[in-house]
Scaffold this motif. Structure first.
Motif, short mmCIF file in Angstrom:
data_model
loop_
_atom_site.label_atom_id
_atom_site.label_comp_id
_atom_site.label_asym_id
_atom_site.label_seq_id
_atom_site.Cartn_x
_atom_site.Cartn_y
_atom_site.Cartn_z
N LEU A 12 0.84 -1.20 0.00
CA LEU A 12 0.00 0.00 0.00
C LEU A 12 0.88 1.25 0.00
CD1 LEU A 12 -2.93 1.23 0.28
CD2 LEU A 12 -2.43 1.32 2.73
N PHE A 13 1.91 1.24 0.83
CA PHE A 13 2.79 2.40 0.94
C PHE A 13 3.54 2.64 -0.37
CE2 PHE A 13 3.22 1.50 5.77
CZ PHE A 13 1.91 1.93 5.98
N ALA A 14 4.03 1.59 -0.99
CA ALA A 14 4.75 1.75 -2.25
C ALA A 14 3.84 2.28 -3.35
CB ALA A 14 5.37 0.42 -2.67
N ALA A 15 2.60 1.83 -3.37
CA ALA A 15 1.65 2.24 -4.40
C ALA A 15 1.14 3.67 -4.20
CB ALA A 15 0.47 1.28 -4.44
N ASN A 16 1.32 4.21 -2.99
CA ASN A 16 0.75 5.52 -2.68
C ASN A 16 1.79 6.51 -2.20
OD1 ASN A 16 -2.33 5.27 -2.98
ND2 ASN A 16 -1.69 3.37 -1.98
N ARG A 17 3.02 6.32 -2.62
CA ARG A 17 4.09 7.25 -2.28
C ARG A 17 3.83 8.58 -2.98
NH1 ARG A 17 8.34 6.20 0.38
NH2 ARG A 17 8.09 3.97 0.21
N ALA A 18 3.97 9.69 -2.25
CA ALA A 18 3.76 11.02 -2.82
C ALA A 18 4.86 11.34 -3.82
CB ALA A 18 3.75 12.06 -1.70
N ALA A 19 4.59 12.33 -4.66
CA ALA A 19 5.57 12.74 -5.67
C ALA A 19 6.89 13.14 -5.03
CB ALA A 19 5.01 13.90 -6.49
N ALA A 20 6.84 13.67 -3.81
CA ALA A 20 8.06 14.09 -3.12
C ALA A 20 8.83 12.91 -2.54
CB ALA A 20 7.71 15.08 -2.00
N GLY A 21 8.26 11.71 -2.63
CA GLY A 21 8.98 10.52 -2.20
C GLY A 21 8.58 9.96 -0.85
N HIS A 22 7.76 10.66 -0.10
CA HIS A 22 7.35 10.15 1.21
C HIS A 22 5.96 9.51 1.13
CE1 HIS A 22 5.22 13.99 1.15
NE2 HIS A 22 4.44 13.50 2.09
N VAL A 23 5.65 8.70 2.12
CA VAL A 23 4.31 8.13 2.22
C VAL A 23 3.49 9.09 3.07
CG1 VAL A 23 2.92 6.19 3.00
CG2 VAL A 23 5.18 5.78 2.00
N PRO A 24 2.43 9.67 2.54
CA PRO A 24 1.63 10.62 3.32
C PRO A 24 1.06 9.97 4.59
CG PRO A 24 1.05 10.76 1.00
CD PRO A 24 1.94 9.55 1.16
N ASN A 25 0.95 10.77 5.63
CA ASN A 25 0.44 10.26 6.89
C ASN A 25 -0.96 9.68 6.75
OD1 ASN A 25 2.83 11.10 8.06
ND2 ASN A 25 1.96 12.96 8.95
N PHE A 26 -1.80 10.25 5.88
CA PHE A 26 -3.15 9.71 5.73
C PHE A 26 -3.11 8.30 5.15
CE2 PHE A 26 -2.74 12.10 1.70
CZ PHE A 26 -3.10 11.14 0.77
N VAL A 27 -2.12 7.97 4.34
CA VAL A 27 -2.01 6.61 3.80
C VAL A 27 -1.73 5.64 4.95
CG1 VAL A 27 -0.74 5.08 2.25
CG2 VAL A 27 -1.34 7.39 1.50
N HIS A 28 -0.88 6.04 5.88
CA HIS A 28 -0.62 5.21 7.06
C HIS A 28 -1.93 4.96 7.82
CE1 HIS A 28 3.80 4.98 7.05
NE2 HIS A 28 3.74 6.18 6.49
N THR A 29 -2.72 6.00 7.99
CA THR A 29 -3.99 5.86 8.71
C THR A 29 -4.91 4.87 8.01
OG1 THR A 29 -3.84 8.08 9.64
CG2 THR A 29 -6.05 7.10 9.51
N PHE A 30 -5.03 4.98 6.70
CA PHE A 30 -5.93 4.11 5.96
C PHE A 30 -5.36 2.71 5.75
CE2 PHE A 30 -8.23 7.98 4.97
CZ PHE A 30 -9.54 7.54 4.99
N ALA A 31 -4.13 2.45 6.19
CA ALA A 31 -3.57 1.10 6.07
C ALA A 31 -4.41 0.08 6.83
CB ALA A 31 -2.13 1.07 6.57
N ALA A 32 -5.14 0.54 7.84
CA ALA A 32 -6.01 -0.37 8.60
C ALA A 32 -7.25 -0.77 7.79
CB ALA A 32 -6.45 0.28 9.91
N ARG A 33 -7.60 0.05 6.80
CA ARG A 33 -8.77 -0.22 5.96
C ARG A 33 -8.46 0.15 4.50
NH1 ARG A 33 -9.79 -2.83 9.65
NH2 ARG A 33 -11.51 -2.65 11.12
N PRO A 34 -7.58 -0.63 3.86
CA PRO A 34 -7.19 -0.28 2.49
C PRO A 34 -8.36 -0.28 1.50
CG PRO A 34 -6.22 -2.38 3.16
CD PRO A 34 -6.87 -1.80 4.37
#
Length: 186
Positions: A12-34
């Motif tokens: 999930l994190f690899a697929a949703n990495r921001a253009a700047a190269g980091h994984v946005p905090n909201f993606v971490h939050t939604f990792a519980a419910r992809p």
């Protein structure tokens, strides 16, 4: 970063990495419910694709600032500053209605929908239509604001802070758009 612990989901994190190269905090939050996150992306994408991008961003900024969502205000204010306005013009949009009557009405309607959709009236819709919006345009603004309420409230309910990368915005823009939770500083 958030009040809740969420699973580490490398795919999930690899697929949703921001253009700047980091994984946005909201993606971490939604990792519980992809599945919810994927449904959100589909819904938001469908809303966004039916609208002029500048109008979408204005409606979204209006809803986000009304909801006191720093995360969404920063993200969408940044888009407006990058693509349509100067940073100082975006700062002004937070507290002052735009000069353009259509933009002013769109932002006022989006704020109303985000905060108290039950108070929307036929007169509100007629006012937008008198400025040239179609019924579909009015629906688009309502959809953008309502969808923003879902996303903003989910992030705030879980304590998800805006990404540390927002610290790179110009000071005046960052300060004006930080309307709720502070930016994460790891």
């Amino acid at each position: 970063m958030a009040f809740i612990s969420t699973p580490d989901d490398p795919a999930l994190f690899a697929a949703n990495r921001a253009a700047a190269g980091h994984v946005p905090n909201f993606v971490h939050t939604f990792a519980a419910r992809p599945a919810v996150y994927e449904a959100w992306k589909q819904l938001n994408g469908a809303i966004k694709e039916s609208m002029d991008l500048r109008r979408y961003e204005l409606a979204t900024l209006a809803a986000a600032t009304a909801l006191k969502s720093s995360y969404c205000s920063l993200a969408h204010g940044q888009v407006l500053a990058d693509k349509f306005y100067t940073a100082e013009e975006v700062v002004a949009l937070v507290d002052e209605p735009p000069n353009d009557p259509v933009d002013r009405a769109v932002m006022a309607f989006a704020r109303k929908i985000a905060l108290a959709a039950d108070t929307a009236t036929q007169a509100d819709v007629d006012g937008l239509k008198a400025l040239g919006l179609t019924d579909a345009d009015v629906l688009d603004v309502a959809l953008a604001a309502a969808a923003r309420a879902f996303f903003s409230k989910t992030l705030d309910a879980t304590g998800t802070q805006p990404d540390e990368a927002f610290n790179g915005l110009p000071d005046s823009l960052r300060t004006a758009l930080t309307v709720g939770r502070p930016i994460y500083s790891g």
